[in-house]
Design an enzyme around this catalytic site. Structure first.
Site, PDB file in Angstrom:
ATOM      1  N   ASP A 169      24.853  78.608  71.482  1.00  0.00           N
ATOM      2  CA  ASP A 169      24.962  77.982  70.030  1.00  0.00           C
ATOM      3  C   ASP A 169      23.380  77.856  69.615  1.00  0.00           C
ATOM      4  OD1 ASP A 169      27.134  75.789  68.375  1.00  0.00           O
ATOM      5  OD2 ASP A 169      25.541  77.048  67.531  1.00  0.00           O
ATOM      6  N   ASP A 210      24.222  79.077  63.991  1.00  0.00           N
ATOM      7  CA  ASP A 210      24.887  78.273  63.022  1.00  0.00           C
ATOM      8  C   ASP A 210      24.386  78.258  61.655  1.00  0.00           C
ATOM      9  OD1 ASP A 210      25.762  75.094  63.167  1.00  0.00           O
ATOM     10  OD2 ASP A 210      23.694  74.811  62.314  1.00  0.00           O
ATOM     11  N   ASP A 247      33.741  70.609  64.465  1.00  0.00           N
ATOM     12  CA  ASP A 247      33.788  70.064  63.116  1.00  0.00           C
ATOM     13  C   ASP A 247      35.068  69.747  62.485  1.00  0.00           C
ATOM     14  OD1 ASP A 247      31.148  72.446  62.365  1.00  0.00           O
ATOM     15  OD2 ASP A 247      30.929  70.130  63.227  1.00  0.00           O
TER      16      ASP A 247
HETATM   17  O1  TEU Z   1      28.030  73.279  60.671  1.00  0.00           O
HETATM   18  C1  TEU Z   1      28.060  73.632  59.092  1.00  0.00           C
HETATM   19  C2  TEU Z   1      28.806  72.692  58.418  1.00  0.00           C
HETATM   20  O2  TEU Z   1      28.974  72.839  57.131  1.00  0.00           O
HETATM   21  C3  TEU Z   1      29.560  71.621  59.030  1.00  0.00           C
HETATM   22  O3  TEU Z   1      29.031  70.481  58.529  1.00  0.00           O
HETATM   23  C4  TEU Z   1      30.966  71.832  58.737  1.00  0.00           C
HETATM   24  O4  TEU Z   1      31.264  73.002  58.025  1.00  0.00           O
HETATM   25  C5  TEU Z   1      31.655  70.722  57.995  1.00  0.00           C
HETATM   26  O5  TEU Z   1      31.339  69.541  58.400  1.00  0.00           O
HETATM   27  C6  TEU Z   1      33.009  70.749  57.425  1.00  0.00           C
HETATM   28  O6  TEU Z   1      33.319  69.842  56.586  1.00  0.00           O
HETATM   29  C7  TEU Z   1      27.312  73.534  61.451  1.00  0.00           C
HETATM   30  C8  TEU Z   1      27.678  72.779  62.757  1.00  0.00           C
HETATM   31  O7  TEU Z   1      28.853  73.425  63.249  1.00  0.00           O
HETATM   32  C9  TEU Z   1      27.653  71.391  62.497  1.00  0.00           C
HETATM   33  O8  TEU Z   1      28.247  70.602  63.719  1.00  0.00           O
HETATM   34  C10 TEU Z   1      26.421  70.754  62.089  1.00  0.00           C
HETATM   35  O9  TEU Z   1      26.361  69.549  61.858  1.00  0.00           O
HETATM   36  C11 TEU Z   1      25.871  71.496  60.933  1.00  0.00           C
HETATM   37  O10 TEU Z   1      26.158  73.070  61.073  1.00  0.00           O
HETATM   38  C12 TEU Z   1      24.262  71.388  60.877  1.00  0.00           C
HETATM   39  O11 TEU Z   1      23.803  71.783  61.877  1.00  0.00           O
END
Ligand code: TEU
Length: 545
Positions: free
Chosen positions: A98, A198, A322
């Site tokens: 990732d 990401d 998430d």
């Molecule tokens: O997630 C993107 C994102 O928007 C997340 O915050 C998620 O979609 C949201 O919480 C849902 O409501 C990625 C990663 O998976 C996440 O863990 C990171 O916090 C984010 O990007 C920032 O890098």
């Protein structure tokens, strides 16, 4: 569609911090993953998606990277990582890294240099803007508040679409792109087999103007995003035997066809999240909501048909680090019987679709949300920010906890439940986050012994995907889309037809007249006859061969 082995693969996502701790410090580590490779080999998965293990202040648990080239010592050493790759490969398991290249941590050397002065050679690695009247635009951070942070030292603001400690990189700067390609190639050189990128559809920012919404329209699927992804492809993983997947925030089918059609040489596949917002009342995550079943089916099928038509490739998933646990969210965890039945049916309904299935750690044993009772149990920065924001809006603590119980990302971040010993066998120390209190009943050891467990349903589904081209290359035919409880579709490939029926309600349902279920049963959960399907029952039948 050109045969490509990776399309037969199933990916298992590991959130290392919560997977398995071998040092007793209460956090998972790389050696802990190595210890569990035999289990993953038993399950039959093909790739491990490893969430970020790079040096990070861990404000966002690794999605805030301060050094892309070093392994976070919390997780172990570079040698541990190399051993993980070697041991995984020996078990025919591939490693998907990732990598977060839309933003860096503000602890990254590039940002530390950039913020020293307006003349820094790194200033243009990020988006610094001067503004007399406050933030340059009214865009909102996805973690709450304005998306610009004022830096007094240089009297300018910098952009952060996520936390204030996650500064957005300026991909319009060719030096940034070349530096990032070197980083990706650094990890390719260690023999990894793919990448999850990401929020990669946010890397191209358009105009910096005030928004009528929260700003998404100015940076989502931005003007140069496909150009950048093609360049990334050609400078790194392109023309190598690697599988890539892009996390696409608030995207469209058209863009995702472009991102994932192999002829465009961008990515192999895409994650989209529209189906995981059907319990967001009026699109609002931080509110209590119930699943809109019709919307769920419609979105899933629109994406299946649209991506198939465009010869793109979906990731198919319910859970990740998430998202809340799907059995608590779209199933029913109120009793052991309903938990097992709904977890199996959710798995069957998803794994018969076209695309690459992703299994999030613990999903395969039907792990539930932990149902925390106090804010002190929460760790996630997004959830804590939401708590404080909602309190500022006058919501009661009790009501906010009910919202977090449904929507917090910590729901999926509690320790993997290995056995019925203390901390579910995750750690011998004090865990960084509490273990769900049902671990003595829900754990891998118990599931392995029970041939009827959720685990064995996932194992069977993984095997079905490996053995049946209809799941890989077949087209999809949605039927009975207006049914209030049943999710029903067919898969067709050459002379074969499979019929999938999944009951998303806990009540027995009478099957629609005229739905012929004669044929060979491929997999079944619960009881199904010509007329009825049991609560949270599911069946896959080969009706033509
Ligand atoms: O997630 C993107 C994102 O928007 C997340 O915050 C998620 O979609 C949201 O919480 C849902 O409501 C990625 C990663 O998976 C996440 O863990 C990171 O916090 C984010 O990007 C920032 O890098």
């Amino acid at each position: 569609m050109k045969e490509q082995d990776w399309r037969k693969s199933v990916v298992y996502q590991i959130y290392p911090k919560s997977f398995n701790d071998t040092t007793g410090n209460g956090e998972g580590d790389l050696k802990g993953i190595i210890e569990k490779l035999d289990y993953l080999q038993f399950l039959g998965i093909d790739y491990i998606w490893l969430t970020p293990i790079y040096e990070s202040p861990m404000n966002d648990n690794g999605y805030d990277i301060s050094n892309y080239l070093k392994v976070n010592e919390n997780f172990g050493t570079l040698d541990d990582f190399k051993l993980l790759v070697k041991e995984a490969h020996q078990r025919n398991i591939k490693i998907m890294m990732d990598i977060v290249i839309n933003h860096t941590s503000t602890e990254h050397q590039w940002f530390k240099e950039a913020i020293k002065s307006k003349d820094s050679p790194y200033r243009d690695y990020y988006f610094f803007r001067s503004s007399e009247e406050g933030p340059p635009t009214n865009w909102e951070s996805k973690f709450g508040g304005n998306a610009w942070k004022y830096d007094e030292q240089t009297d300018e603001y910098y952009l952060h679409l996520f936390d204030v400690t996650q500064a957005d990189l300026n991909w319009d700067n060719p030096d940034v792109r070349q530096a990032l390609y070197k980083i990706v190639n650094h990890w390719i050189d260690f023999g990894v087999d793919g990448f999850r990128f990401d929020v990669i559809n946010l890397i191209s920012k358009g105009e910096f103007k005030d928004s009528k919404k929260i700003g998404k329209e100015f940076y989502t699927d931005g003007p140069r995003v496909h150009e950048f992804l093609h360049e990334l492809n050609q400078n790194t993983f392109g023309n190598k035997d690697m599988m890539t997947v892009g996390e696409m925030s608030s995207t469209t089918i058209d863009h995702c066809v472009k991102y994932s059609n192999p002829n465009r040489q961008e990515l192999s596949s895409v994650f989209n999240f529209h189906h995981l917002k059907v319990d967001y009342p009026d699109g609002e995550k931080w509110a209590k909501g119930k699943m809109d079943f019709h919307q769920l089916k419609e979105i899933l099928m629109n994406w299946q048909l649209g991506i198939y038509e465009g010869e793109g490739w979906n990731a198919i998933f319910w859970c990740n680090h998430d998202q809340p646990r799907v059995v608590s969210r779209f199933g029913d965890d109120s009793s052991e019987e309903l938990r097992q039945a709904s977890a199996k049916t959710l798995a069957i309904a998803l794994h018969m679709l076209q695309g690459t299935p992703y299994i999030y750690q613990g999903e395969e044993i039907g792990m539930t949300n932990p149902h925390f009772k106090s804010i002190e149990e929460y760790r996630d920065i997004e959830s804590l920010n939401a708590f404080h924001y909602l309190k500022s809006q006058g919501y009661s603590e009790q009501h906010i906890l009910e919202i977090l119980d449904q929507k917090s990302r910590d729901n999926s971040r509690t320790p993997m439940q290995w056995d019925d010993s203390e901390n579910a066998g995750f750690t011998s120390g004090e865990s960084w986050i509490a273990t769900a209190d049902n671990y003595q009943k829900i754990n891998v050891e118990q599931a392995m012994k029970d041939s009827e467990s959720v685990l064995h349903t996932y194992k069977a589904l993984i095997n079905l995907r490996h053995q049946n081209d209809i799941l890989i290359y077949g087209n999809i035919e949605p039927i009975y889309m207006d049914h209030n409880q049943l999710f029903v579709y067919r898969r067709h490939y050459r002379h074969q037809t499979w019929l999938i029926i999944a009951n998303f309600s806990k009540d027995e349902v009478t099957l629609p007249d005229g739905l012929d279920i004669s044929g060979d049963t491929i997999i079944q959960n619960g009881t199904v006859n010509q007329h009825k399907i049991s609560g949270f029952g599911a069946i896959v039948i080969e009706t033509a061969k």
